[in-house]
Write an enzyme that holds these catalytic residues in place. Structure first.
Site, PDB file in Angstrom:
ATOM      1  CB  CYS A 137      -0.875   0.061   1.238  1.00 46.05           C
ATOM      2  SG  CYS A 137      -1.658  -1.466   1.637  1.00 46.05           S
ATOM      3  CG  ASP A 185     -34.808  -5.081 -10.713  1.00 47.50           C
ATOM      4  OD1 ASP A 185     -34.744  -5.833 -11.701  1.00 47.50           O
ATOM      5  OD2 ASP A 185     -34.075  -5.180  -9.723  1.00 47.50           O
ATOM      6  CB  CYS A 245     -10.324  39.800  13.026  1.00 45.67           C
ATOM      7  SG  CYS A 245     -10.594  41.429  13.674  1.00 45.67           S
TER       8      CYS A 245
END
Lengths: 125, 911
Positions: free
Chosen positions: B87, B597, B155
């Site tokens: 990795c 479906d 600021c």
């Protein structure tokens, strides 16, 4: 027809023509917004009865930041809607409310208040 | 530093004890738990040895950020989920793709990436996204914090500078306007309390943007809470916009009351003949003239205080070369005022005495009524946007997180992925996750609209913002921050409410021309009445001019569509229906065909093993063992059923080899050295398997709605394995309802014709499209569209995405916490088909409401304007009073909003 009637008629038609020209046909001033060093095209739009400026020119593909400052409490201008981008911002009175956009396709994109009475336009070149 | 291959690289690491930078490899180190820890000195090393756990955790999640003078920034970022040494390369490669990267080194052991980069060319956030691209998470958390006491840009830069130089903060961006900061930081390295301290040290006050806001004087301002909300343990966020709206409402009401009270004496003395007043108050008397003078003075505060917004609004619009409702009212009352002032102070200007009349009453009444209308509209509009406010209010504030074995109460913003969170009965689940320990029944009604609490056990998804009813449990956070279902729902609803319904286009075309057109109409009406009208012409002309201006109501027109859309979309969200846009809503109400479906939509989508039939002397156990072993690696739901069925029968599975899926046919693999084919008839034909009597048996199974799969072992038919999917409890009812709505219902499935027909018969669907390959679903949708039908497709958002996109309306049945399904126009959070019925009914109701509004607004203006212009006068002698026009105008837009709010009472008509 008396003289005063003729005068009223001419005056009325002339005034109507003036109204039509002023609101529909006169050229609106567009403001070209420059890109800042950080690459953002940033503009401040004052909201009071209308958007000032209301026609803004930007370059395509660069991030746009519109800072709306609503200087009134009247409800009409509470929301600003960019329906082309499904974007809406609620403008809290007297606060700067930023709207971030990035438009890649040149063209004209309108923005308006919640009722569609007050309008502005982004011209992307 | 580490025991992997990258140890020769010379990069800075941090001493886990004192935090000092140490050049790796260091002389002082300890190897522990497979990781190497390096120290600046033996002193730190011995401290570590005494109490390693305290320092180990600290090191693994530390992030820092340093910049050199030449703009080279050194970044150290923790990475989650590094599971292998390879990795490391993936992440390094991904980061190095960015411009300006001088070096990128991932330390596998400490799960940290060290990056040196030129900050002019790339940014921390780009590096974080590169890590994400590589498939890993950085330990980043986002905090939104309110900051009080900022007055200027300096600021902002001061705080930003201080924050970004603070260890653990990745980036900080502060917005002066909204007085808020968005801070990305690494949890574990710094927490919210410490971040607040950094800001407060600079002299500013901080507050949680969703909590209690301190006032300038330091006192706390309690957010408004209704008893009901307090009882439910919910806190309503401080909503400045709501406060502004409330304030505006109060101001308008005061303005209205002021104008209304003054209008009473004005009306009284404006119509002396009507009330039968004595001679000295009649037209032409000196007393009445004094009264007119008094009226003229009284009208000033009414115009310029009660009606101030008309003038400021009109002027602002005028400067922008646009005109609006304010322009109309301001022009109208100004005309009435000027005429009345001349009549009062210079009556001799008029050629005839009767022309010297006043219209002060018009000013008072119109201002009072229009201001009242605006006030009522604000109230009504507040209700229209309630749904989204409710959603925002659902967010939990805190979470009980288990870290290092301790239970911590932390703000929900600090919850990171994979945190283990404890939820007790009655508590709100803070983020989305997966239940890992315990079980409970959870009230999900606020998200899914399902009123009955849902039983949840280990492995089940839990949704943030839902409420735990009975048991205690632990769950692992899988989605936090803006990725949670609730955050996505809010975003989708906001987007939909800002979208435009196509029907709005008509209004858009009209609205640009409307107001100037009304002004022109008023001028021309004046001219016509002056030239051809009855005497006294000037009076009539003025009345008509003012009436036309006052009666026109552009607001009603402009509000008609967006306000209904807002209520409709909000109502949908309340019921677990997310409508993507106004366009989706408009299309949904003119559908005529709906394709469902089968798997997961009509049925549960979780089939189970029902039959094992054997032939050619194969044993039942053998067939099941071999087929289940093949299916072990398949992710198909049918495969899972077989595997589960086998395991339930106590069969131990073996690993298959040479697994191959043949799309639309089946699978093949080698198990224990035997070649297995598992699939449908096509599959068997493809490999020339002699099925013998199996085909007939499979027909019987299919007739029962089961899905039979043939099994062949070593090129010999071995048997049939059948699984069946259970039909959802309310599918049949919902389908009947859809038919009642006039829709043709079609079922689409990859199953064979017999199975498909069996299911179709059970749920009452006549038209069944069977044996459709997944990739052909979109084509089948298109075929129906070619028949000239407006087609909706209902399916899951993953396998059916192309078909959902092809359909005129794609309705995705949500799976758990995945709600922002790209391909869908409407997402049903709850898995029930009743949601489809509800969505269509709601779309119809919303569109009907929009049409009512538009009709009302067009009808009102279309009828009102000619009447105001005096069109009825030649026929009936009727002329509209400007007072009535003012009343009509004031209430037309209120009516539109009120009508839209009726949608809030929408109830689905499901038996």
């Amino acid at each position: 027809m008396t003289l005063d009637q003729i005068l009223v008629m001419i005056g009325g038609v002339g005034l109507s023509a003036l109204v039509a020209w002023y609101f529909w046909f006169s050229e609106k001033k567009a403001v070209k917004v420059e890109t800042s060093d950080s690459g953002i095209q940033e503009a401040v739009i004052k909201v009071k009865g209308g958007y000032t400026p209301d026609v803004l020119i930007f370059e395509a593909g660069k991030p746009i930041k519109l800072n709306f400052i609503r200087e009134e409490t009247a409800g009409c201008t509470e929301d600003v809607i960019f329906s082309d981008f499904n974007k809406r911002a609620t403008l809290t009175p007297f606060k700067t409310i930023p709207v971030d956009l990035k438009i890649d396709k040149p063209g004209e994109y309108g923005f308006q208040c919640g009722m569609g009475m007050i309008k502005g336009k982004l011209i992307i070149s | 530093m580490s025991n992997n291959g990258s140890s020769t690289k010379n990069y800075p690491v941090h001493d886990p004890v004192c935090g000092m930078e140490v050049k790796s490899p260091s002389k002082h180190f300890i190897d522990m738990n497979g990781k190497r820890f390096e120290f600046c000195s033996d002193n730190c090393k011995s401290k570590f040895e005494l109490n390693p756990h305290e320092y180990m955790h600290k090191q693994s999640s530390e992030a820092s950020n340093r910049t050199t003078k030449d703009g080279v920034e050194k970044l150290q970022l923790p990475i989650q989920g590094l599971s292998c040494a390879t990795c490391v390369n993936t992440i390094e490669k991904e980061i190095k793709k960015l411009p300006g990267i001088k070096s990128a080194v991932v330390n596998y052991a400490s799960e940290t990436v060290f990056v040196e980069f030129k900050n002019a060319e790339t940014s921390t956030s780009e590096i974080i996204s590169a890590v994400k691209n590589a498939g890993y998470q950085t330990g980043k958390s986002t905090l939104k914090l309110g900051i009080n006491g900022m007055h200027c840009g300096s600021c902002v830069s001061k705080i930003e500078k201080e924050l970004s130089s603070t260890k653990g903060i990745i980036s900080a961006s502060i917005d002066l306007g909204s007085e808020s900061a968005i801070i990305n930081y690494v949890p574990g390295s710094i927490n919210v309390k410490e971040i607040k301290k950094v800001i407060e040290k600079l002299g500013y006050k901080t507050f949680d943007t969703s909590g209690v806001k301190p006032k300038e004087d330091g006192k706390e301002q309690k957010p408004a809470r209704t008893p009901a909300q307090a009882g439910a343990g919910r806190e309503e966020p401080v909503d400045e916009n709501q406060a502004a709206r409330e304030k505006e409402y109060n101001t308008l009401m005061h303005k209205f009351i002021f104008a209304a009270i003054l209008s009473l004496p004005v009306i009284f003395f404006s119509y002396p003949t009507v009330w039968g007043l004595p001679e000295q108050f009649q037209m032409g008397s000196p007393i009445l003239r004094y009264i007119w003078v008094a009226m003229s003075f009284l009208s000033l505060p009414v115009m310029f205080w009660s009606g101030a917004q008309f003038y400021t609004g009109a002027w602002a619009a005028f400067k922008n070369r646009s005109a609006n409702m304010h322009t109309l009212i301001a022009t109208g009352i100004t005309a009435a005022f000027l005429y009345s002032v001349i009549a009062t102070y210079f009556p001799s200007v008029f050629p005839k005495a009767e022309l010297a009349d006043q219209f002060f009453d018009v000013i008072f009444v119109v201002v009072a009524l229009v201001v009242l209308g605006m006030a009522l509209e604000i109230r009504a509009k507040g209700k229209s946007s309630e749904a989204i406010k409710k959603l925002i209010g659902l967010q939990a504030k805190t979470a009980k997180v288990l870290r290092d074995g301790k239970e911590l109460d932390i703000p929900v913003e600090e919850v990171v992925l994979d945190d283990i969170i404890i939820v007790r009965p009655g508590e709100k689940i803070p983020v989305d996750g997966v239940l890992v320990d315990g079980s409970s029944s959870i009230d999900e009604s606020m998200i899914t609209g399902e009123p009955i609490p849902v039983e949840k056990h280990g492995g089940d998804d839990v949704i943030g913002a839902t409420i735990n009813k009975t048991g205690s449990f632990k769950f692992k956070a899988t989605k936090v921050g803006k990725d949670t279902a609730l955050a996505q729902i809010i975003k989708m609803v906001e987007q939909a409410q800002s979208s435009k319904a196509p029907i709005q286009k008509v209004v858009d075309q009209v609205s640009g021309y409307f107001v100037p057109a009304v002004i022109i109409a008023a001028i021309l009406s004046f001219v016509v009445w002056y030239v051809v009208g009855p005497a006294p012409q000037l009076i009539y002309s003025l009345i008509v001019f003012v009436t036309v201006l006052v009666i026109a109501c552009p607001c009603a027109l402009g509000l008609a569509t967006p306000i209904s859309l807002m209520v409709g979309v909000g109502k949908g969200a309340e019921n677990g229906i997310l409508i993507r846009s106004g366009e989706a809503l408009e299309t949904a109400q003119r559908l005529d065909t709906i394709i469902l479906d089968k798997t997961g939509t009509i049925t549960e989508g979780k089939p189970s093993l029902t039959d094992v039939i054997v032939t050619n002397n194969f044993s039942e156990e053998e067939v099941l063992l071999l087929s289940a072993s093949v299916e072990k690696v398949s992710e198909h739901p049918l495969a899972e059923a077989i595997v589960k069925g086998a395991i339930d029968k106590g069969i131990t599975l073996v690993d298959p080899s040479e697994f191959n899926a043949v799309p639309g046919h089946g699978v093949e693999a080698n198990v224990n050295g035997r070649k297995i084919y598992l699939g449908n008839l096509k599959m068997m034909k493809k490999f020339n398997i002699d099925l013998g009597g199996l085909e007939e048996k499979s027909t019987h199974l299919a007739d029962d709605g089961k899905t039979p799969m043939f099994v062949a072992i070593d090129n010999k038919a071995a048997g049939i394995i059948a699984v069946a999917d259970t039909i959802k409890a309310d599918s049949k009812d919902a389908i009947a309802q859809l038919k009642k709505l006039g829709l043709e219902v079609v079922m689409i499935t990859g199953d064979n014709v017999r199975t498909a027909n069996a299911i179709g018969r059970q749920v009452g669907i006549d038209r069944v499209l069977a044996e459709v390959l997944p990739e052909d679903k979109a084509i089948n949708v298109q075929k129906l569209q070619n028949e000239g039908k407006v087609v909706a497709m209902v399916g899951d958002g993953i396998n059916d995405a192309p078909a959902l996109a092809q359909a005129n309306i794609g309705l995705a049945i949500g799976t758990g916490t995945d709600v922002a399904i790209e391909a869908s126009d409407i997402t049903l959070i709850k898995g029930s088909l009743k949601g489809v019925v509800l969505a269509i009914q709601l779309s119809k109701a919303t569109m009907k409401n929009i049409k009512q509004n538009l009709f009302g607004a067009f009808f009102y203006n279309g009828l009102g304007l000619p009447i105001a212009a005096g069109l009825l006068y030649p026929f009936f002698g009727v002329l509209l009073s400007p007072l009535l026009a003012g009343a009509a105008m004031a209430f037309s837009s209120v009516t539109v909003v009120t009508n839209a709010n009726r949608l809030r009472n929408f109830k689905a008509k499901i038996n």
